[in-house]
Design an enzyme around this catalytic site. Structure first.
Site, PDB file in Angstrom:
ATOM      1  N   SER A 100       1.153  -5.087  10.508  1.00  0.00           N
ATOM      2  CA  SER A 100       2.371  -4.462  11.209  1.00  0.00           C
ATOM      3  C   SER A 100       3.208  -3.649  10.455  1.00  0.00           C
ATOM      4  O   SER A 100       3.446  -4.105   9.447  1.00  0.00           O
ATOM      5  CB  SER A 100       3.041  -5.473  12.412  1.00  0.00           C
ATOM      6  OG  SER A 100       2.111  -6.246  12.942  1.00  0.00           O
TER       7      SER A 100
HETATM    8  C1  LIG Z   1      -1.481  -6.696  14.510  1.00  0.00           C
HETATM    9  S1  LIG Z   1      -2.334  -7.583  13.855  1.00  0.00           S
HETATM   10  C2  LIG Z   1      -1.606  -8.854  13.290  1.00  0.00           C
HETATM   11  C3  LIG Z   1      -0.940  -8.652  12.316  1.00  0.00           C
HETATM   12  C4  LIG Z   1      -0.449  -9.722  11.353  1.00  0.00           C
HETATM   13  N1  LIG Z   1       0.567 -10.420  12.037  1.00  0.00           N
HETATM   14  C5  LIG Z   1       0.401  -9.181   9.992  1.00  0.00           C
HETATM   15  O1  LIG Z   1       1.526  -9.706   9.785  1.00  0.00           O
HETATM   16  O2  LIG Z   1       0.006  -8.200   9.753  1.00  0.00           O
HETATM   17  C6  LIG Z   1      -3.238  -8.561  15.614  1.00  0.00           C
HETATM   18  C7  LIG Z   1      -4.448  -9.447  15.325  1.00  0.00           C
HETATM   19  O3  LIG Z   1      -4.500 -10.166  16.525  1.00  0.00           O
HETATM   20  C8  LIG Z   1      -5.938 -10.907  16.427  1.00  0.00           C
HETATM   21  N2  LIG Z   1      -6.153 -11.055  17.561  1.00  0.00           N
HETATM   22  C9  LIG Z   1      -6.432 -10.376  18.604  1.00  0.00           C
HETATM   23  N3  LIG Z   1      -6.904 -11.211  19.869  1.00  0.00           N
HETATM   24  C10 LIG Z   1      -6.725 -12.530  19.378  1.00  0.00           C
HETATM   25  C11 LIG Z   1      -6.425 -13.662  20.071  1.00  0.00           C
HETATM   26  N4  LIG Z   1      -7.276 -13.894  21.206  1.00  0.00           N
HETATM   27  N5  LIG Z   1      -6.266 -14.884  19.358  1.00  0.00           N
HETATM   28  C12 LIG Z   1      -5.920 -14.867  18.032  1.00  0.00           C
HETATM   29  N6  LIG Z   1      -5.873 -13.437  17.314  1.00  0.00           N
HETATM   30  C13 LIG Z   1      -6.122 -12.410  17.984  1.00  0.00           C
HETATM   31  C14 LIG Z   1      -6.685  -9.531  15.686  1.00  0.00           C
HETATM   32  O4  LIG Z   1      -7.936 -10.156  15.220  1.00  0.00           O
HETATM   33  C15 LIG Z   1      -5.680  -8.613  14.670  1.00  0.00           C
HETATM   34  O5  LIG Z   1      -5.898  -9.298  13.499  1.00  0.00           O
END
Ligand SMILES: C[S@@+](CC[C@H](N)C(=O)[O-])C[C@H]1O[C@@H](n2cnc3c(N)ncnc32)[C@H](O)[C@@H]1O
Length: 435
Positions: A100
């Site tokens: 992000s």
């Molecule tokens: C925007 S990214 C996270 C960014 C991260 N927190 C960082 O610091 O860079 C969103 C993440 O959420 C994960 N995701 C999507 N659906 C999810 C779920 N139901 N449970 C856990 N993770 C999930 C995706 O695989 C993705 O890697």
């Protein structure tokens, strides 16, 4: 699928940053700090423009965590720029995972109000877990989980490389939280969601805080909510964009394509006639201006205005391809999604691009463009709503969000816009106003 990574993959060290990777010891550190400096300064200025302060703790964490180690293969300048870095896409090119943008992370960490010694759960794993680790200190704990095994593996490897070996990395569907490691003082969700699964409420300590990017009527905003018994309550929110949640909580909202997909309308549960509305867009544009002005930097206002409009049953969102904007088919405030109102299935008004009132473009007016047989009426209705919002809510405390268990009787809900989700009833309520 719930596949929790075993705790044996943690080093068990009690020091939250391994001794061999302190910023001072790392050869690249002086260069990295120089790179991190501009983005931290930008975030401080952005927050000042919004009347917000970047806490010293979050500022220090942003300077300390080597962001480039969470974006392997990405040029250093890009790794330290103030935008997100997409790390995985679907076959059709839609983002599935990203690191992000630093300003989003700073903003959400500000909302989270993490204190040393707290237990934190992050949903959607990566760089942010390292920032959290800095904030909770040696006495606290961070668990981070991602549904995608490849991303969870990468998060573990990046955290280890950066020296954060005692962050607990789990591969699981965030819908169910991580009960075995709770209750948590703080839960931060870094993926866009349409609802609040019961696990997040149950695993949050009483008085604990959940920060979550939540779509309400198509508008994504990060809300900070506190647990009070079986409910969550909060008012602090900031507009943001996130990749959508996968797994059990996955939800696909439908948009109606207009003009062969040049523009599209998100209409929620409303019925809409795509042919009539597409034809409407070809009719001459009617303009209405509200007399309400905004200054440069007041971006946050628009989230509040959007939510105010979203309580109307005829609310929808207009999106447009850049080509449609360039050709003058539509000229919305934001091509990504501009608030709009439908009228009798054949006309629509949407928030127009701001109209500058001075040469320096520092003061700009809010208005609406409309098309179709009832264009003039719907445009006037739109700007009337802008005026009411400006008069009654723009400078007030803003709407309050409450989250109640499904099955809560209507009579027990506060008055407001009620959104029923699978497990919860979400209510957006506005302080009393006179229309
Ligand atoms: C925007 S990214 C996270 C960014 C991260 N927190 C960082 O610091 O860079 C969103 C993440 O959420 C994960 N995701 C999507 N659906 C999810 C779920 N139901 N449970 C856990 N993770 C999930 C995706 O695989 C993705 O890697």
């Amino acid at each position: 699928m719930v596949r929790s990574r075993p705790a044996s993959q943690m080093t068990g060290t009690t020091n939250h940053r391994a001794a061999d990777s302190t910023p001072q010891d790392h050869p690249i550190v002086p260069f990295r700090l120089t790179l991190a400096e501009p983005v931290v300064e930008q975030i401080i200025v952005q927050r000042e423009e919004l009347g917000l302060v970047l806490s010293r703790e979050v500022e220090a964490a942003l300077r300390t965590v080597p962001r480039h180690l969470f974006a392997p293969g990405v040029p250093l300048e890009q790794a330290y720029a103030n935008h997100s870095i997409v790390t995985k896409r679907t076959e059709r090119g839609s983002p599935l995972s990203s690191v992000s943008a630093p300003w989003v992370q700073a903003m959400m960490l500000g909302q989270l109000q993490v204190a040393p010694g707290q237990r934190v759960l992050e949903i959607g794993g990566g760089y942010n877990a390292a920032l959290l680790r800095e904030l909770v200190g040696p006495e606290g704990s961070v668990s981070t989980l991602d549904i995608d095994p490849e991303i969870a593996d990468r998060a573990l490897s990046c955290l280890t490389t950066a020296g954060y070996r005692d962050v607990r990395v789990l591969c699981a569907d965030g819908e169910f939280g991580a009960a075995e490691y709770g209750p948590f003082d703080r839960i931060i969700v870094t993926v866009g969601t349409w609802g609040i699964p019961p696990a997040w409420v149950e695993q949050l300590a009483e008085g604990g805080r959940l920060v979550v990017p939540l779509w309400i009527k198509g508008l994504c905003q990060s809300w900070a909510l506190e647990r009070h018994g079986r409910c969550l309550v909060g008012r602090d929110r900031i507009g943001c964009g996130f990749v959508p949640m996968q797994g059990v909580g996955k939800y696909r909202s439908q948009s109606i394509p207009l003009h062969g997909g040049q523009a599209s309308l998100w209409v929620g549960d409303q019925q809409a006639d795509a042919t009539a509305l597409g034809e409407a867009l070809s009719t001459p544009r009617v303009e209405a201006w509200s007399g309400v002005t905004v200054r440069k930097g007041e971006i946050e206002l628009f989230g509040g205005l959007g939510l105010w409009l979203a309580r109307l049953p005829e609310f929808c969102l207009l999106s447009a391809k850049q080509d449609a904007v360039d050709r003058g088919l539509v000229s919305p405030a934001s091509p990504m999604a501009s608030p709009a109102l439908l009228d009798r299935d054949s006309s629509l008004a949407y928030r127009a691009k701001l109209r500058p009132l001075d040469a320096g473009k520092t003061i700009r007016e809010l208005g609406a463009y409309a098309h179709g047989p009832h264009a003039a009426e719907v445009a006037e209705r739109f700007v009337d709503q802008i005026r009411i919002w400006d008069r009654d809510h723009r400078h007030g405390p803003g709407p309050r969000l409450t989250v109640h268990p499904a099955g809560t009787p209507d009579g027990d809900l506060p008055a407001g816009l009620v959104i029923d989700r699978r497990h919860t009833r979400i209510v957006v309520s506005w302080p009393d106003h006179a229309e």
